[in-house]
Scaffold this motif. Structure first.
Motif, PDB file in Angstrom:
ATOM      1  N   ASN A 153       0.633  -1.419  -0.345  1.00 10.31           N
ATOM      2  CA  ASN A 153       0.247  -0.215   0.426  1.00 10.31           C
ATOM      3  C   ASN A 153       1.042   1.240  -0.436  1.00 10.31           C
ATOM      4  O   ASN A 153       0.814   2.218  -0.108  1.00 10.31           O
ATOM      5  CB  ASN A 153      -0.778  -0.337   1.447  1.00 10.31           C
ATOM      6  CG  ASN A 153      -2.232  -1.235   0.844  1.00 10.31           C
ATOM      7  OD1 ASN A 153      -2.387  -1.585   0.079  1.00 10.31           O
ATOM      8  ND2 ASN A 153      -2.800  -1.091   2.107  1.00 10.31           N
ATOM      9  N   LYS A 154       1.959   1.279   0.680  1.00  7.50           N
ATOM     10  CA  LYS A 154       2.591   2.773   1.013  1.00  7.50           C
ATOM     11  C   LYS A 154       3.665   2.776  -0.644  1.00  7.50           C
ATOM     12  O   LYS A 154       3.918   4.149  -0.984  1.00  7.50           O
ATOM     13  CB  LYS A 154       3.756   1.994   2.100  1.00  7.50           C
ATOM     14  CG  LYS A 154       3.598   2.373   3.039  1.00  7.50           C
ATOM     15  CD  LYS A 154       4.713   2.563   4.277  1.00  7.50           C
ATOM     16  CE  LYS A 154       5.746   3.380   3.987  1.00  7.50           C
ATOM     17  NZ  LYS A 154       7.254   2.638   5.081  1.00  7.50           N
ATOM     18  N   ALA A 155       4.268   1.568  -1.369  1.00  2.00           N
ATOM     19  CA  ALA A 155       3.921   1.754  -2.676  1.00  2.00           C
ATOM     20  C   ALA A 155       3.093   2.069  -3.581  1.00  2.00           C
ATOM     21  O   ALA A 155       3.385   2.798  -4.347  1.00  2.00           O
ATOM     22  CB  ALA A 155       5.050   0.667  -3.243  1.00  2.00           C
ATOM     23  N   ILE A 156       1.908   1.774  -3.790  1.00  5.78           N
ATOM     24  CA  ILE A 156       1.144   2.110  -4.900  1.00  5.78           C
ATOM     25  C   ILE A 156       0.657   4.066  -3.709  1.00  5.78           C
ATOM     26  O   ILE A 156       0.798   4.970  -5.205  1.00  5.78           O
ATOM     27  CB  ILE A 156      -0.211   1.545  -4.218  1.00  5.78           C
ATOM     28  CG1 ILE A 156       0.156  -0.197  -4.956  1.00  5.78           C
ATOM     29  CG2 ILE A 156      -1.306   2.453  -4.553  1.00  5.78           C
ATOM     30  CD1 ILE A 156      -1.273  -0.983  -4.056  1.00  5.78           C
ATOM     31  N   VAL A 157       0.937   4.225  -2.900  1.00  2.00           N
ATOM     32  CA  VAL A 157       1.479   5.448  -2.722  1.00  2.00           C
ATOM     33  C   VAL A 157       2.190   6.263  -3.229  1.00  2.00           C
ATOM     34  O   VAL A 157       1.525   7.814  -3.323  1.00  2.00           O
ATOM     35  CB  VAL A 157       0.563   6.032  -0.992  1.00  2.00           C
ATOM     36  CG1 VAL A 157      -0.008   7.535  -1.078  1.00  2.00           C
ATOM     37  CG2 VAL A 157      -0.819   5.244  -0.766  1.00  2.00           C
ATOM     38  N   ASN A 158       3.054   5.827  -2.730  1.00  4.45           N
ATOM     39  CA  ASN A 158       3.865   6.815  -3.601  1.00  4.45           C
ATOM     40  C   ASN A 158       4.120   6.686  -5.007  1.00  4.45           C
ATOM     41  O   ASN A 158       4.492   8.114  -5.527  1.00  4.45           O
ATOM     42  CB  ASN A 158       5.532   6.337  -2.861  1.00  4.45           C
ATOM     43  CG  ASN A 158       7.168   6.630  -3.074  1.00  4.45           C
ATOM     44  OD1 ASN A 158       6.968   7.432  -2.462  1.00  4.45           O
ATOM     45  ND2 ASN A 158       7.851   6.069  -2.679  1.00  4.45           N
ATOM     46  N   THR A 159       4.190   5.599  -5.683  1.00 10.22           N
ATOM     47  CA  THR A 159       3.646   6.119  -7.373  1.00 10.22           C
ATOM     48  C   THR A 159       2.681   6.866  -7.097  1.00 10.22           C
ATOM     49  O   THR A 159       2.752   7.680  -8.327  1.00 10.22           O
ATOM     50  CB  THR A 159       3.383   4.268  -7.437  1.00 10.22           C
ATOM     51  OG1 THR A 159       3.771   3.116  -7.262  1.00 10.22           O
ATOM     52  CG2 THR A 159       2.886   4.653  -8.986  1.00 10.22           C
ATOM     53  N   LEU A 207      -4.281   3.940 -10.605  1.00  9.43           N
ATOM     54  CA  LEU A 207      -4.476   3.490  -8.939  1.00  9.43           C
ATOM     55  C   LEU A 207      -6.014   3.851  -8.059  1.00  9.43           C
ATOM     56  O   LEU A 207      -5.491   3.747  -6.593  1.00  9.43           O
ATOM     57  CB  LEU A 207      -3.274   4.443  -8.405  1.00  9.43           C
ATOM     58  CG  LEU A 207      -2.290   4.188  -8.724  1.00  9.43           C
ATOM     59  CD1 LEU A 207      -1.252   4.880  -8.341  1.00  9.43           C
ATOM     60  CD2 LEU A 207      -1.767   2.942  -8.582  1.00  9.43           C
ATOM     61  N   ILE A 208      -6.935   4.590  -8.540  1.00 10.24           N
ATOM     62  CA  ILE A 208      -7.500   5.110  -7.694  1.00 10.24           C
ATOM     63  C   ILE A 208      -8.926   4.719  -8.317  1.00 10.24           C
ATOM     64  O   ILE A 208      -8.716   4.898 -10.186  1.00 10.24           O
ATOM     65  CB  ILE A 208      -7.960   6.819  -8.102  1.00 10.24           C
ATOM     66  CG1 ILE A 208      -6.787   6.769  -7.604  1.00 10.24           C
ATOM     67  CG2 ILE A 208      -9.199   6.907  -7.287  1.00 10.24           C
ATOM     68  CD1 ILE A 208      -6.829   9.236  -7.620  1.00 10.24           C
ATOM     69  N   GLU A 212      -4.588  -1.054   6.369  1.00  7.39           N
ATOM     70  CA  GLU A 212      -5.307  -0.345   5.199  1.00  7.39           C
ATOM     71  C   GLU A 212      -5.128   0.459   4.722  1.00  7.39           C
ATOM     72  O   GLU A 212      -5.205   1.446   3.106  1.00  7.39           O
ATOM     73  CB  GLU A 212      -6.186  -1.432   4.146  1.00  7.39           C
ATOM     74  CG  GLU A 212      -7.384  -0.491   5.229  1.00  7.39           C
ATOM     75  CD  GLU A 212      -8.030  -0.604   6.529  1.00  7.39           C
ATOM     76  OE1 GLU A 212      -9.074   0.046   7.202  1.00  7.39           O
ATOM     77  OE2 GLU A 212      -7.698  -2.120   6.398  1.00  7.39           O
ATOM     78  N   CYS A 213      -5.330   1.220   5.547  1.00 11.86           N
ATOM     79  CA  CYS A 213      -4.389   2.590   5.499  1.00 11.86           C
ATOM     80  C   CYS A 213      -2.822   3.388   5.236  1.00 11.86           C
ATOM     81  O   CYS A 213      -2.327   3.256   6.303  1.00 11.86           O
ATOM     82  CB  CYS A 213      -5.000   3.602   6.854  1.00 11.86           C
ATOM     83  SG  CYS A 213      -6.778   3.947   7.326  1.00 11.86           S
ATOM     84  N   VAL A 214      -2.870   4.450   4.869  1.00  8.14           N
ATOM     85  CA  VAL A 214      -1.197   4.828   4.276  1.00  8.14           C
ATOM     86  C   VAL A 214      -1.158   6.449   4.233  1.00  8.14           C
ATOM     87  O   VAL A 214      -2.590   6.855   4.032  1.00  8.14           O
ATOM     88  CB  VAL A 214      -0.705   4.321   2.827  1.00  8.14           C
ATOM     89  CG1 VAL A 214      -0.090   5.720   2.739  1.00  8.14           C
ATOM     90  CG2 VAL A 214      -0.481   3.545   2.949  1.00  8.14           C
ATOM     91  N   THR A 254      -7.026   4.966   2.417  1.00 19.39           N
ATOM     92  CA  THR A 254      -7.358   3.422   2.156  1.00 19.39           C
ATOM     93  C   THR A 254      -7.502   2.894   0.907  1.00 19.39           C
ATOM     94  O   THR A 254      -8.140   3.015  -0.340  1.00 19.39           O
ATOM     95  CB  THR A 254      -8.984   3.322   3.042  1.00 19.39           C
ATOM     96  OG1 THR A 254      -8.628   4.181   4.089  1.00 19.39           O
ATOM     97  CG2 THR A 254      -9.515   2.055   3.552  1.00 19.39           C
ATOM     98  N   LEU A 255      -6.854   1.609   1.015  1.00 21.59           N
ATOM     99  CA  LEU A 255      -6.333   1.341  -0.380  1.00 21.59           C
ATOM    100  C   LEU A 255      -7.099  -0.053   0.699  1.00 21.59           C
ATOM    101  O   LEU A 255      -6.965  -1.228   0.988  1.00 21.59           O
ATOM    102  CB  LEU A 255      -5.565   0.783  -0.440  1.00 21.59           C
ATOM    103  CG  LEU A 255      -4.041   1.617  -0.839  1.00 21.59           C
ATOM    104  CD1 LEU A 255      -3.545   2.773   0.408  1.00 21.59           C
ATOM    105  CD2 LEU A 255      -3.468   1.569  -1.767  1.00 21.59           C
ATOM    106  N   LYS A 256      -7.947  -0.951  -1.026  1.00 25.81           N
ATOM    107  CA  LYS A 256      -8.568  -2.234  -0.646  1.00 25.81           C
ATOM    108  C   LYS A 256      -8.025  -2.976  -2.481  1.00 25.81           C
ATOM    109  O   LYS A 256      -8.270  -2.313  -3.627  1.00 25.81           O
ATOM    110  CB  LYS A 256      -9.893  -2.649  -0.996  1.00 25.81           C
ATOM    111  CG  LYS A 256     -10.724  -1.734   0.404  1.00 25.81           C
ATOM    112  CD  LYS A 256     -11.998  -1.937   0.538  1.00 25.81           C
ATOM    113  CE  LYS A 256     -12.197  -1.607   1.621  1.00 25.81           C
ATOM    114  NZ  LYS A 256     -13.921  -0.924   1.949  1.00 25.81           N
TER     115      LYS A 256
END
Length: 155
Positions: free
Chosen positions: A18-24, A40-41, A83-85, A102-104
């Motif tokens: 999840n951190k990697a996705i948000v960083n991207t 991503l969204i 699931e939160c970043v 929040t990611l799912k």
């Protein structure tokens, strides 16, 4: 000859993914790569905002109401809790922001934007005790003497 079983390699914890996705996401915003950001969204992203009404900077970027260069989000810290970043950034003494994504299943489904607001994240899930645990708190170095409203985000 040593053969490694690919199935035995443990997948990284979901928090790291999840951190990697948000960083991207932030890298895509910084470079103007709207295709990456859109991928991503979730199309039905849930959004919530707290702060001055003229400071909806991230939502304006995500909806295309302003360019990705209108306001630069430079994360100072990125932390994951379940699931939160949580992403925090500040620019001098006047601008402070916290984003909670929040990611799912690897897709961002919820976005909470806090602008010039202190944030505390608490774990309020029942564990048989009456106290809650603080999981994360705002910690901008440049704004320690500034008075800002504070909110609590419960997990």
């Amino acid at each position: 000859m040593d053969i490694t079983n690919v199935d035995s390699v443990a997948a990284p914890p979901p928090e790291n993914q999840n951190k990697a996705i948000v960083n991207t996401l932030y890298k895509g915003l910084a470079s103007g790569d709207t295709a990456t950001v859109a991928g991503l969204i979730a199309t039905d992203l849930e959004w919530w905002f707290h702060g001055p009404q003229n400071c909806h900077h991230m939502m304006k970027m995500l909806t295309g109401k302003c360019s990705t260069t209108a306001f630069k989000f430079e994360p100072r810290s990125i932390d994951a809790i379940d699931e939160c970043v949580i992403v925090e950034g500040w620019e001098g003494a006047q601008v402070y922001w916290v984003h909670v994504w929040t990611l799912k299943d690897g897709v961002i489904t919820q976005f909470r934007e806090y602008f010039n607001t202190w944030l505390t994240v608490k774990d309020l899930r029942p564990f048989g005790c009456s106290s809650s645990t603080t999981l994360w708190q705002s910690h901008p170095r440049d704004l320690t003497k500034r008075s800002l409203p504070g909110l609590m985000f419960a997990i």
